[in-house]
Design a protein around this motif. Structure first.
Motif, PDB file in Angstrom:
ATOM      1  N   ASN A  27       0.839  -1.192   0.000  1.00  6.92           N
ATOM      2  CA  ASN A  27       0.000   0.000   0.000  1.00  6.92           C
ATOM      3  C   ASN A  27       0.871   1.239   0.000  1.00  6.92           C
ATOM      4  O   ASN A  27       2.082   1.172   0.171  1.00  6.92           O
ATOM      5  N   LEU A  28       0.257   2.374  -0.234  1.00  5.66           N
ATOM      6  CA  LEU A  28       0.967   3.645  -0.290  1.00  5.66           C
ATOM      7  C   LEU A  28       1.118   4.237   1.104  1.00  5.66           C
ATOM      8  O   LEU A  28       0.126   4.399   1.817  1.00  5.66           O
ATOM      9  N   ILE A  29       2.353   4.556   1.482  1.00  2.00           N
ATOM     10  CA  ILE A  29       2.595   5.343   2.688  1.00  2.00           C
ATOM     11  C   ILE A  29       2.517   6.796   2.232  1.00  2.00           C
ATOM     12  O   ILE A  29       3.243   7.220   1.335  1.00  2.00           O
ATOM     13  N   THR A  30       1.617   7.559   2.814  1.00  4.80           N
ATOM     14  CA  THR A  30       1.390   8.944   2.383  1.00  4.80           C
ATOM     15  C   THR A  30       2.487   9.883   2.896  1.00  4.80           C
ATOM     16  O   THR A  30       3.235   9.543   3.821  1.00  4.80           O
ATOM     17  N   ASN A  31       2.550  11.075   2.309  1.00  8.06           N
ATOM     18  CA  ASN A  31       3.450  12.109   2.841  1.00  8.06           C
ATOM     19  C   ASN A  31       3.106  12.402   4.290  1.00  8.06           C
ATOM     20  O   ASN A  31       3.994  12.592   5.126  1.00  8.06           O
ATOM     21  N   ALA A  32       1.802  12.443   4.597  1.00  9.41           N
ATOM     22  CA  ALA A  32       1.364  12.676   5.978  1.00  9.41           C
ATOM     23  C   ALA A  32       1.882  11.578   6.891  1.00  9.41           C
ATOM     24  O   ALA A  32       2.257  11.837   8.041  1.00  9.41           O
ATOM     25  N   GLY A  33       1.925  10.342   6.394  1.00 14.59           N
ATOM     26  CA  GLY A  33       2.444   9.228   7.177  1.00 14.59           C
ATOM     27  C   GLY A  33       3.926   9.372   7.452  1.00 14.59           C
ATOM     28  O   GLY A  33       4.393   9.160   8.577  1.00 14.59           O
ATOM     29  N   LEU A  34       4.694   9.742   6.436  1.00 14.95           N
ATOM     30  CA  LEU A  34       6.129   9.950   6.626  1.00 14.95           C
ATOM     31  C   LEU A  34       6.388  11.114   7.584  1.00 14.95           C
ATOM     32  O   LEU A  34       7.239  11.010   8.481  1.00 14.95           O
ATOM     33  N   ASN A  35       5.659  12.201   7.415  1.00 15.24           N
ATOM     34  CA  ASN A  35       5.819  13.351   8.307  1.00 15.24           C
ATOM     35  C   ASN A  35       5.373  13.024   9.725  1.00 15.24           C
ATOM     36  O   ASN A  35       5.935  13.547  10.697  1.00 15.24           O
ATOM     37  N   PHE A  36       4.375  12.171   9.861  1.00 17.40           N
ATOM     38  CA  PHE A  36       3.906  11.749  11.174  1.00 17.40           C
ATOM     39  C   PHE A  36       5.023  11.039  11.938  1.00 17.40           C
ATOM     40  O   PHE A  36       5.281  11.331  13.110  1.00 17.40           O
ATOM     41  N   ILE A  37       5.717  10.124  11.265  1.00 16.22           N
ATOM     42  CA  ILE A  37       6.820   9.411  11.908  1.00 16.22           C
ATOM     43  C   ILE A  37       7.920  10.395  12.301  1.00 16.22           C
ATOM     44  O   ILE A  37       8.472  10.336  13.403  1.00 16.22           O
ATOM     45  N   ARG A  38       8.239  11.311  11.408  1.00 17.52           N
ATOM     46  CA  ARG A  38       9.221  12.351  11.717  1.00 17.52           C
ATOM     47  C   ARG A  38       8.798  13.125  12.960  1.00 17.52           C
ATOM     48  O   ARG A  38       9.593  13.353  13.875  1.00 17.52           O
ATOM     49  N   GLY A  43       9.224  14.861  18.719  1.00 18.89           N
ATOM     50  CA  GLY A  43       8.378  15.265  19.831  1.00 18.89           C
ATOM     51  C   GLY A  43       7.219  16.175  19.479  1.00 18.89           C
ATOM     52  O   GLY A  43       6.508  16.642  20.360  1.00 18.89           O
ATOM     53  N   GLU A  44       7.005  16.432  18.198  1.00 17.27           N
ATOM     54  CA  GLU A  44       5.871  17.266  17.779  1.00 17.27           C
ATOM     55  C   GLU A  44       4.554  16.487  17.868  1.00 17.27           C
ATOM     56  O   GLU A  44       3.496  17.073  17.996  1.00 17.27           O
ATOM     57  N   GLN A  45       4.635  15.181  17.775  1.00 16.29           N
ATOM     58  CA  GLN A  45       3.468  14.300  17.848  1.00 16.29           C
ATOM     59  C   GLN A  45       3.712  13.347  19.005  1.00 16.29           C
ATOM     60  O   GLN A  45       4.702  12.626  19.022  1.00 16.29           O
ATOM     61  N   THR A  46       2.829  13.369  20.003  1.00 14.15           N
ATOM     62  CA  THR A  46       3.041  12.523  21.178  1.00 14.15           C
ATOM     63  C   THR A  46       2.187  11.267  21.172  1.00 14.15           C
ATOM     64  O   THR A  46       2.362  10.396  22.012  1.00 14.15           O
ATOM     65  N   ASP A  47       1.281  11.172  20.244  1.00 12.35           N
ATOM     66  CA  ASP A  47       0.366  10.041  20.167  1.00 12.35           C
ATOM     67  C   ASP A  47       0.692   9.277  18.885  1.00 12.35           C
ATOM     68  O   ASP A  47       0.106   9.511  17.843  1.00 12.35           O
ATOM     69  N   GLY A  48       1.669   8.366  18.951  1.00  7.30           N
ATOM     70  CA  GLY A  48       2.233   7.787  17.745  1.00  7.30           C
ATOM     71  C   GLY A  48       1.715   6.440  17.313  1.00  7.30           C
ATOM     72  O   GLY A  48       2.467   5.661  16.743  1.00  7.30           O
ATOM     73  N   PHE A  49       0.456   6.133  17.552  1.00  8.12           N
ATOM     74  CA  PHE A  49      -0.011   4.824  17.113  1.00  8.12           C
ATOM     75  C   PHE A  49      -1.227   4.930  16.193  1.00  8.12           C
ATOM     76  O   PHE A  49      -1.924   5.932  16.179  1.00  8.12           O
ATOM     77  N   ILE A  50      -1.438   3.862  15.416  1.00  3.23           N
ATOM     78  CA  ILE A  50      -2.598   3.795  14.524  1.00  3.23           C
ATOM     79  C   ILE A  50      -3.836   3.604  15.385  1.00  3.23           C
ATOM     80  O   ILE A  50      -3.923   2.649  16.158  1.00  3.23           O
ATOM     81  N   LYS A  51      -4.777   4.523  15.263  1.00  2.00           N
ATOM     82  CA  LYS A  51      -5.989   4.472  16.077  1.00  2.00           C
ATOM     83  C   LYS A  51      -7.196   3.901  15.342  1.00  2.00           C
ATOM     84  O   LYS A  51      -8.084   3.334  15.970  1.00  2.00           O
ATOM     85  N   ASP A 113      -2.898  12.506  17.510  1.00  9.23           N
ATOM     86  CA  ASP A 113      -3.704  13.195  18.509  1.00  9.23           C
ATOM     87  C   ASP A 113      -5.092  13.561  18.001  1.00  9.23           C
ATOM     88  O   ASP A 113      -6.058  13.531  18.744  1.00  9.23           O
ATOM     89  N   SER A 114      -5.180  13.925  16.733  1.00  9.21           N
ATOM     90  CA  SER A 114      -6.456  14.410  16.199  1.00  9.21           C
ATOM     91  C   SER A 114      -7.356  13.311  15.647  1.00  9.21           C
ATOM     92  O   SER A 114      -8.464  13.596  15.198  1.00  9.21           O
ATOM     93  N   ALA A 115      -6.909  12.047  15.680  1.00 14.00           N
ATOM     94  CA  ALA A 115      -7.735  10.940  15.181  1.00 14.00           C
ATOM     95  C   ALA A 115      -8.828  10.603  16.192  1.00 14.00           C
ATOM     96  O   ALA A 115      -8.548  10.334  17.358  1.00 14.00           O
TER      97      ALA A 115
END
Length: 153
Positions: A27-38, A43-51, A113-115
């Motif tokens: 499947n396609l890993i989106t730009n948002a997905g790559l940026n999410f991991i970054r 530390g910009e994203q504290t909730d790092g799991f697939i919800k 966090d926003s999911a």
């Protein structure tokens, strides 16, 4: 040394007549997905799991810039999240016979966090087209395998 990231999907369908069907694909890993991991790493994203996994009816091919499904219709929290070995994580979602009964054309995984349980919320980590006219006579298990691998220079 480069690190590679890819997502694989395995879907098992149990039909009412006892048949079992298994499909596997990338499947396609989106730009948002790559940026999410970054963002998790810095530390910009504290909730790092697939919800959530989301099912939709959109037919447009996945693109790097996707942030939502084409037409999200159903969303559910994965049943299992587990360590699957070095650099591998597995997220399993079960769609029972009474859920998602429409012509599924796309799948997406949302994190962050926003999911929430509301459609189009969170970071779209990955998206794939999938064609299934799901009915109440079958259930499907969707296994998402995320792999991080060492690569060449």
């Amino acid at each position: 040394m480069k690190i590679g990231y890819k997502g694989k999907v395995k879907i098992t369908t149990w039909h009412g007549d006892g048949r079992v069907e298994v499909e596997e694909f990338d499947n396609l890993i989106t730009n948002a997905g790559l940026n999410f991991i970054r963002d998790v790493l810095i530390g910009e994203q504290t909730d790092g799991f697939i919800k959530y996994i989301a099912l939709g009816t959109g037919e447009v091919a996945p693109a790097d810039a996707d942030t939502t499904l084409g037409s999200e219709q159903f969303r559910k929290t994965p049943a299992i999240k587990q360590d699957d070995g070095l650099g591998r994580a597995e997220t399993i979602s079960y769609i029972n016979p009474n859920e998602g009964n429409f012509h599924i054309k796309e799948l997406g995984w949302f994190a962050g966090d926003s999911a929430t349980g509301s459609k189009d919320t969170g970071q779209l980590i990955a998206r794939v087209l999938y064609d299934r006219d799901k009915t109440n006579l079958e259930s499907i298990q969707i296994e998402r395998i995320d792999e991080f691998e060492r690569g060449g220079e």
